[in-house]
Structure formats: C-alpha cells, structure tokens
Design a protein around this motif. Structure first.
Motif, PDB file in Angstrom:
ATOM      1  N   HIS A 183       0.839  -1.196   0.000  1.00 14.22           N
ATOM      2  CA  HIS A 183       0.000   0.000   0.000  1.00 14.22           C
ATOM      3  C   HIS A 183       0.878   1.252   0.000  1.00 14.22           C
ATOM      4  CE1 HIS A 183      -3.125   2.835   0.904  1.00 14.22           C
ATOM      5  NE2 HIS A 183      -4.036   1.875   0.863  1.00 14.22           N
ATOM      6  N   ARG A 198       0.394   4.051   1.221  1.00 11.66           N
ATOM      7  CA  ARG A 198       0.402   4.777   2.487  1.00 11.66           C
ATOM      8  C   ARG A 198       1.328   4.134   3.528  1.00 11.66           C
ATOM      9  NH1 ARG A 198      -3.019   9.076   3.841  1.00 11.66           N
ATOM     10  NH2 ARG A 198      -3.300  10.150   1.877  1.00 11.66           N
ATOM     11  N   TRP A 205       9.104   2.419   0.980  1.00 14.49           N
ATOM     12  CA  TRP A 205      10.541   2.747   1.004  1.00 14.49           C
ATOM     13  C   TRP A 205      11.363   1.501   0.670  1.00 14.49           C
ATOM     14  CZ3 TRP A 205      14.312   1.219   4.767  1.00 14.49           C
ATOM     15  CH2 TRP A 205      15.470   1.970   4.807  1.00 14.49           C
ATOM     16  N   CYS A 238      10.388  -1.060  -1.058  1.00 10.49           N
ATOM     17  CA  CYS A 238      10.178  -1.399  -2.478  1.00 10.49           C
ATOM     18  C   CYS A 238      10.993  -0.478  -3.380  1.00 10.49           C
ATOM     19  CB  CYS A 238       8.693  -1.282  -2.848  1.00 10.49           C
ATOM     20  SG  CYS A 238       7.684  -2.594  -2.164  1.00 10.49           S
ATOM     21  N   ALA A 239      10.981   0.814  -3.061  1.00 13.23           N
ATOM     22  CA  ALA A 239      11.684   1.777  -3.910  1.00 13.23           C
ATOM     23  C   ALA A 239      13.188   1.536  -3.870  1.00 13.23           C
ATOM     24  CB  ALA A 239      11.363   3.203  -3.458  1.00 13.23           C
ATOM     25  N   GLY A 299      13.769  -2.247  -5.591  1.00 11.67           N
ATOM     26  CA  GLY A 299      13.281  -2.569  -6.934  1.00 11.67           C
ATOM     27  C   GLY A 299      12.439  -3.841  -6.929  1.00 11.67           C
ATOM     28  N   GLY A 346       9.314  -4.284  -5.540  1.00 12.63           N
ATOM     29  CA  GLY A 346       7.857  -4.208  -5.409  1.00 12.63           C
ATOM     30  C   GLY A 346       7.310  -2.883  -5.879  1.00 12.63           C
ATOM     31  N   VAL A 347       6.014  -2.872  -6.122  1.00 14.73           N
ATOM     32  CA  VAL A 347       5.328  -1.630  -6.508  1.00 14.73           C
ATOM     33  C   VAL A 347       4.231  -1.349  -5.496  1.00 14.73           C
ATOM     34  CG1 VAL A 347       5.822  -1.725  -8.971  1.00 14.73           C
ATOM     35  CG2 VAL A 347       3.816  -2.913  -8.092  1.00 14.73           C
ATOM     36  N   TRP A 348       3.749  -0.127  -5.491  1.00 14.46           N
ATOM     37  CA  TRP A 348       2.762   0.266  -4.497  1.00 14.46           C
ATOM     38  C   TRP A 348       1.497   0.788  -5.182  1.00 14.46           C
ATOM     39  CZ3 TRP A 348       7.702   1.976  -5.042  1.00 14.46           C
ATOM     40  CH2 TRP A 348       7.905   3.257  -5.560  1.00 14.46           C
ATOM     41  N   ARG A 398      -2.275   3.044  -4.568  1.00 16.01           N
ATOM     42  CA  ARG A 398      -2.998   4.006  -3.729  1.00 16.01           C
ATOM     43  C   ARG A 398      -4.427   3.549  -3.505  1.00 16.01           C
ATOM     44  NH1 ARG A 398      -2.496   8.667  -7.925  1.00 16.01           N
ATOM     45  NH2 ARG A 398      -2.921   6.783  -9.156  1.00 16.01           N
ATOM     46  N   HIS A 399      -4.991   2.884  -4.537  1.00 11.69           N
ATOM     47  CA  HIS A 399      -6.396   2.506  -4.502  1.00 11.69           C
ATOM     48  C   HIS A 399      -6.616   1.343  -5.462  1.00 11.69           C
ATOM     49  CE1 HIS A 399      -5.926   4.984  -7.957  1.00 11.69           C
ATOM     50  NE2 HIS A 399      -5.958   6.122  -7.283  1.00 11.69           N
ATOM     51  N   TYR A 400      -7.879   0.899  -5.564  1.00 12.01           N
ATOM     52  CA  TYR A 400      -8.138  -0.297  -6.348  1.00 12.01           C
ATOM     53  C   TYR A 400      -7.666  -0.189  -7.802  1.00 12.01           C
ATOM     54  CZ  TYR A 400     -10.140  -4.037  -8.891  1.00 12.01           C
ATOM     55  OH  TYR A 400     -10.253  -5.105  -9.735  1.00 12.01           O
ATOM     56  N   ASP A 421      -5.187   1.333  -9.130  1.00 12.21           N
ATOM     57  CA  ASP A 421      -3.728   1.088  -9.149  1.00 12.21           C
ATOM     58  C   ASP A 421      -3.451  -0.403  -8.946  1.00 12.21           C
ATOM     59  OD1 ASP A 421      -3.136   3.750  -9.378  1.00 12.21           O
ATOM     60  OD2 ASP A 421      -2.141   3.951  -7.428  1.00 12.21           O
ATOM     61  N   THR A 450      -4.348  -2.490 -12.047  1.00 14.48           N
ATOM     62  CA  THR A 450      -3.411  -2.278 -13.148  1.00 14.48           C
ATOM     63  C   THR A 450      -2.048  -2.898 -12.831  1.00 14.48           C
ATOM     64  OG1 THR A 450      -4.578  -0.209 -13.563  1.00 14.48           O
ATOM     65  CG2 THR A 450      -2.473  -0.476 -14.657  1.00 14.48           C
ATOM     66  N   ALA A 451      -1.604  -2.730 -11.591  1.00 11.46           N
ATOM     67  CA  ALA A 451      -0.299  -3.277 -11.209  1.00 11.46           C
ATOM     68  C   ALA A 451      -0.314  -4.805 -11.255  1.00 11.46           C
ATOM     69  CB  ALA A 451       0.073  -2.803  -9.804  1.00 11.46           C
TER      70      ALA A 451
END
Lengths: 161, 398
Positions: free
Chosen positions: B324, B326, B332, B334-335, B338, B340-342, B344-346, B348, B351-352
């Motif tokens: 998530h 938030r 942090w 993930c960034a 490299g 994982g991705v995050w 914000r809402h459904y 996202d 699509t991810a």
C-alpha cells in the motif's frame, strides 16, 4: 559521541535501487495508465466502490479519486429492487418450482418493496448530501487558498528589496 | 566491543512457537545473535502468549532457551480493562484525550510489576537494556527505571498512540534508539525530535533460503496463480482491503487468481471469493517459504509496519511485492530494492497486478532485485555490524 555518531549517520547505511528495475518509473507508468482509464470511465463500477470501503481512510488526500469514488457511490446507492427472471436448473420439477418461487417473490415483494424503495431514497439523499458538502467545502477551501496566496503575495518582500 | 557484556532484552511476549509478532520476532532474533556473539543475554518477558487476552498461561520463572536466559513474569491482573478500552477507543478515533486519560490508559495497559521490580533490584547487573515495542505500559514503565542505559527498539508507526504526550516523555528520556528503517527514524524525529546522535538504524537479519516455486502448489493441488499474504489477519494489517480488492479483481477482470493466507486471525470473505481463498493457517517456515516462492506476488496491504519482515522474506523467495502506498516503510523498501510496486487505490492495484501477471520477465527481475537487496542489507553480518556499532557508541557516551 556526537562527532562519531554523526560520521556514521553521514555515511550511507543502505544503498539505493536495484540496477535494472526502476520501480519509481514503473509506478509512474501504472498511475498514468490508471489516470487515462479513469478518464475513459473504465473504473465507473459499483464493485470498486464496495472494494474501497476499507481504503477510504487512506484516500483523504486523493482529491481526484474521491470525486471518482462519489460517482461510484452514486451507482451503488440505488439498490436494484425491480423484478427479475426466475429460473430453475433442476429439470424434473422446474415448472412447479418456478411457480413456487414466483409466488414467494411476490409475497416478499409485497412486504419489502416499500422498505427497500424508502432505503433507496435514503441512500440517494445521503449521497447527494455528501456530494453537496464535498462540492461546498472544495469551493471554500479553494477560495481560502486563493486568499492565503493573495495575502502572502502582499506581505512578502518584493524581489527588488 | 568489550564494554557491553551483559544485556537485558525486555519484550511483553517471547517469540517462541506459535507466539509470533513482528516486534517479538525482531527482539528475539536480536537477542539470539547478541548471545551467539558471546555476550550474556537475559530476556525479560511475561507469562502471556495471547496478545488479545494477555492471560498468564506460562509458568513464571527462569528458563534456558538456547543461549538465552529467559525470565517470565506474570502480567498484572489488576488492570481495569473496561477503562483501558474506553480510553483506547477515544485515542484510536483521535478524539479529545487529556493527559490524565493518557496516564490512565498506560496504567491499565499490559504491565508487569514483577518485571519492573526485577529491573529495580537487578538492573545494575545489565550494561544495557534493550526494550520494545513502545506502546505497552510494560515498556513505558520499565524504561523509566534505568533510562540512561535503556535502548528503545520502538517499532514505531504513525498511529494515534504515537501522538500521545506521554510518548514524548518516553522518547525524551531513554539513552538511545534502535530503529528498523530510515522512515521509522524520520517519524520519531518528526514526532519527538529524537536526535540522530542518539539513534541508529539496525533492523533485523534474515537467513538466506532457497525454496522450490512448485512445491506449495503441488502439495495443495493449486494450478491457478495466487497472491500470498502472511501474518496476522486483522483490519490494522489491511486484510479486509486485500480480500475486497481480490473479490473485485476476479469479478472485473475474469482472471483466475487465488489468494493464499498463512498466519492467524478471523476474516470475512464474500461467497464469490471464498472458494478461491486457501487459508493454511500456521505453517512451518519451510512451507511458508515455499508458498512465497510459488506466489505470483506477495501482497502486504498494511500501512502500520516498521520493517516488514515477511516482505523481506518474500524477496528472499524471489517473489515481487505489492504494497500500500500509504505504508511509508514498505514503500521505502520497495523503492530501494526494486522488488515491489505500491498502489494508492483499487485501480492502481488492478493495473499493477495485471502488469505483473502479463509480464513474467518483469516479475523475475523484480524478484531477483528484491533478493539481492535483502542479501546485501539484511544479511546478519550487515545487521550485526550496525548493531555492535550502535550499542558501543551509544553505550560508551553515557
């Protein structure tokens, strides 16, 4: 201690980023795709409004999403209470069971239609109230922000000073 | 390092068997490593195992667990639980809470007078005392006994309890801090003004493992891809959000993706999603690692983490993650990795997940990046180097 600890905190404790995966760029790409699809109405879906119920607290800063969420809520607020086709998969007794189900439905409808239609009215009124409040406060906040900018501009020293 | 020879570790529960939790695991593993380095470690804990009831179901007294001397003390039974819950509800809802309310809340939290008495009489024997997490009465009161030799491993999250004025006193009084991540240290800086000179980012080491990606699927007869969540299933961990999202994802995309859950806790699941959820409960570490290795992605929807142990484990299994946005700490991680991705809402999330499903090479690259990151930053050698340096420096400058 101060200088030694400071030295330690100045040196990188961790290194940043894997060499071949830029997830920041990947997330930006995902978000751009979402923005485009959102504008195209791909997510105008009551199922999303339901799915976001546990996430609403985290969406407080997402202005654009809240606007979209309210649209989803508008779709989901009106519960479908109209008649529907009654079927029966079991072949042997199908005609009898269909008639029985139709009878049960007509009885249920007689007793619940008034309740559900009133609930729909309440849902609709609540959504309208939330939308109106959101619009009103958004406008008020925009006006206040504009006023703050104006006052800041008046009070800040000019570039020449 | 010679000055720190005898260390006490204080934690409300001792991570052993089914007693698990992030903070408990962190402190247990740090204690094990400190003991393995030749230092004497005494682990002070309570007789409770259940973090809901706090019932004293272990016998009080001393026990040797590996190289650790573990001393169990009873939880105080004179708690006014209804008062505690009433104030806690106000705090949780960010209602108006007075200083007096805060003091009532911490007084009726989980405490152990017997443990504090031990520290008062025997505390001089310890060169330093490491304790956590921050939000228990036990830790709050124990930290006040020898604050000049207390190192807090707070496991701090941005939650209503962190904003209480009594917590400013706690964070302002202890000798130093062992944080898990930079965002946690930054949060403490923001909330309590903790100086960098008194804090260090240490974290917890993980042992590298290899797990076969097909073992879990074979064992449970699963052919469809699955998302995995491991840990406590509760609203604070984001479990309802995960299940709601997966319900919507399956209905909207028509993709056959299952959900696998390990860990404990009750949850509600819709009748449509229920046949596609496999809840294996508590499993062995080996089975958990196999479940991770076989997953399409590991999902961690919690926004209240200070390290993210299971996220790091999933990377060791070469599995990418969805977290998530938030959750500052997990984002942090993930960034930086490299891995994982995050979201914000459904939208996202959908699509991810579709992107990860449709791009196996990307998944593999992210999994490898995550593993390389954990091997580099959370190898025990790296964590121990940070821990020894922190203890030595913070201790010597008393």
């Amino acid at each position: 201690m101060t200088s030694r600890m400071k030295q330690e905190s100045d040196s990188p404790l961790f290194t940043v980023h894997a060499p071949d995966v830029d997830v920041d760029a990947l997330v930006r790409e995902i978000q751009a795709t979402v923005d485009r699809k959102m504008a195209d109405g791909v997510y105008a879906d009551a199922r999303i409004a339901r799915a976001e119920r546990a996430n609403l607290i985290h969406l407080q800063d997402e202005d654009q999403f809240l606007e979209f969420y309210l649209r989803c809520l508008r779709d989901v607020a009106s519960v479908d209470i109209s008649d529907f086709e009654i079927r029966e998969r079991r072949r042997g007794l199908a005609p009898l069971l269909v008639r029985l189900k139709k009878l049960i439905w007509s009885l249920l409808k007689f007793y619940t239609y008034r309740l559900w239609s009133q609930q729909n009215q309440v849902n609709g009124l609540i959504v309208t109230a939330v939308e109106t409040m959101d619009k009103k406060y958004t406008e008020r906040i925009r006006a206040l922000e504009a006023r703050v900018r104006e006052l800041e501009a008046q009070n800040s020293p000019s570039d020449d000073a | 390092m010679t000055s720190v020879r005898h260390i006490a570790v204080v934690c409300p529960r001792f991570a052993d068997g089914a007693t698990v939790g992030g903070a408990e695991t962190l402190l247990r593993r740090l204690a094990d490593r400190i003991a393995a380095s030749g230092r004497q470690v005494t682990f002070l804990t309570t007789c409770a195992q259940n973090h809901h009831t706090w019932e004293n179901n272990l016998p009080p007294g001393q026990k040797k667990v590996g190289a650790l001397d573990v001393i169990y003390f009873p939880v105080d039974e004179n708690r006014d639980i209804s008062t505690f819950l009433r104030v806690q509800e106000s705090i949780s809802n960010r209602g108006a809470v007075t200083r007096e309310d805060e003091e009532i809340w911490i007084k009726n939290s989980v405490n152990s007078q017997a443990l504090c008495d031990h520290l008062k009489t025997q505390g001089n024997a310890y060169d330093c005392i490491i304790m956590g997490p921050y939000l228990f009465g036990l830790v709050f009161h124990a930290a006040q006994i020898f604050p000049d030799r207390t190192f807090l491993a707070p496991c701090l999250h941005d939650e209503p309890f962190a904003w209480l004025s009594i917590m400013k006193d706690l964070f302002g009084s202890v000798r130093g801090f062992l944080f898990n991540t930079e965002p946690e240290r930054e949060l403490a800086r923001r909330l309590f003004g903790t100086p960098d000179e008194r804090s260090a980012v240490v974290g917890m080491g993980l042992d590298v493992f290899d797990a076969h990606p097909e073992s879990f699927g074979h064992k449970h007869g699963m052919t469809a891809p699955y998302l995995l969540y491991s840990g406590r299933r509760e609203p604070l961990k984001g479990t309802p959000l995960l299940l709601d999202y997966m319900d919507a994802f399956r209905a909207r995309t028509g993709r056959d993706v299952n959900v696998v859950l390990t860990g404990s806790g009750a949850y509600d699941v819709s009748p449509e999603l229920a046949p596609h959820v496999l809840d294996v409960g508590f499993v062995s570490e080996q089975e958990k690692h196999e479940a991770m290795a076989g997953a399409l992605a590991f999902i961690h929807p919690s926004v209240n983490e200070s390290l993210g142990i299971v996220l790091l484990e999933s990377w060791l299994a070469r599995t990418p993650a969805l977290v998530h946005a938030r959750g500052e700490v997990l984002r942090w991680q993930c960034a930086r990795s490299g891995g994982g991705v995050w979201f914000r809402h459904y939208p996202d999330f959908e699509t991810a997940l579709l992107r990860l499903m449709d791009d196996p090479p990307l998944r593999a690259r992210m999994g490898e990046a995550g593993r390389a990151y954990v091997e580099r930053e959370y190898a025990w050698s790296a964590v121990e180097a940070r821990l020894w340096a922190a203890l030595e420096i913070l201790h010597q400058d008393r």
